[in-house]
Write an enzyme that holds these catalytic residues in place. Structure first.
Site: not given
Ligand code: PCA
Length: 209
Positions: A83, A146, A172
């Site tokens: 990200e 996140c 992610h």
């Molecule tokens: N993914 C979510 C919140 C916790 C996670 O593992 C997100 O992408 O915000």
């Protein structure tokens, strides 16, 4: 070199989260060349005592890391996503694990619109891809928990709240095969996620400028 690696608890009805599985595996295995500490964050928004933000701040206080790498799940992702940008927005498609859902709220009232990751995202992506694990640079970590901790980490670092933290960011992860077996979609095995993330973390074990 001290790296804090965080993951999230399961959320949204799943009983797994690839990020916490990965963090547990790294906690057991370690990362050669650095002191690796870990934490698992609750999927709870806001800044209350049981929130993800509060837990991340406690882990930073406890471990005093130079580098913070937060991991989370993006269930529809086909690649590991490095990200690049955290935005000052909470606009949530589902409720968090405390049953709350935010619409059109800032992460930090009055904070800048966005921050760039301070991790070497391109080099990390390249290292991951170099191992044959699908990886990309992403322009949005969404607007759920996140993105919220990603933004809070960068904001707090930039205003001097964390004296030791020199850089931080967010990765992610796609879902695991166990999750795809239940809800469909593409997945990457834990072993391949480990391979890709391990190679990207090695990019961080370089002298800090
Ligand atoms: N993914 C979510 C919140 C916790 C996670 O593992 C997100 O992408 O915000």
């Amino acid at each position: 070199m001290q790296i804090l690696l965080t993951g999230f608890e399961p959320f949204g009805g799943s009983s797994f989260n690839p990020s916490s599985a990965l963090v547990a595996a790294f906690a057991a295995e370690g990362l050669l060349g650095c002191v690796l500490t870990t934490a698992i964050l609750p999927v709870i928004g806001g800044d209350g005592p049981t929130s993800a933000r509060a837990e991340l701040r406690r882990a930073i206080e406890a471990h005093q890391p130079h580098t913070v790498v937060c991991l989370g799940e993006a269930s529809k992702a086909t690649h590991i996503a490095f990200e690049r940008v955290a935005v000052n927005l909470r606009d949530e498609r589902i409720a968090d694990n405390a049953g709350r859902q935010c619409r059109d709220e800032p992460v930090v009232a009055g904070g800048p619109a966005a921050y760039f990751s301070t991790l070497p995202t391109r080099a990390m992506r390249d290292a991951c891809e170099g191992e044959g694990v699908p990886a990309l640079l992403s322009m949005s970590a969404g607007s759920f928990t996140c993105n919220e901790i990603f933004y809070d980490l960068l904001h707090a670092s930039s205003i001097g709240d964390f004296s030791t933290v020199r850089r931080g960011g967010f990765i992610h992860l796609p879902q695991l095969p166990e999750q795809a077996a239940v809800r469909g979609g593409t997945s990457i095995s834990l072993e391949h996620l480990m391979l890709g993330v391990r190679s990207s973390l090695r990019e961080l074990i370089l002298p800090l400028g």
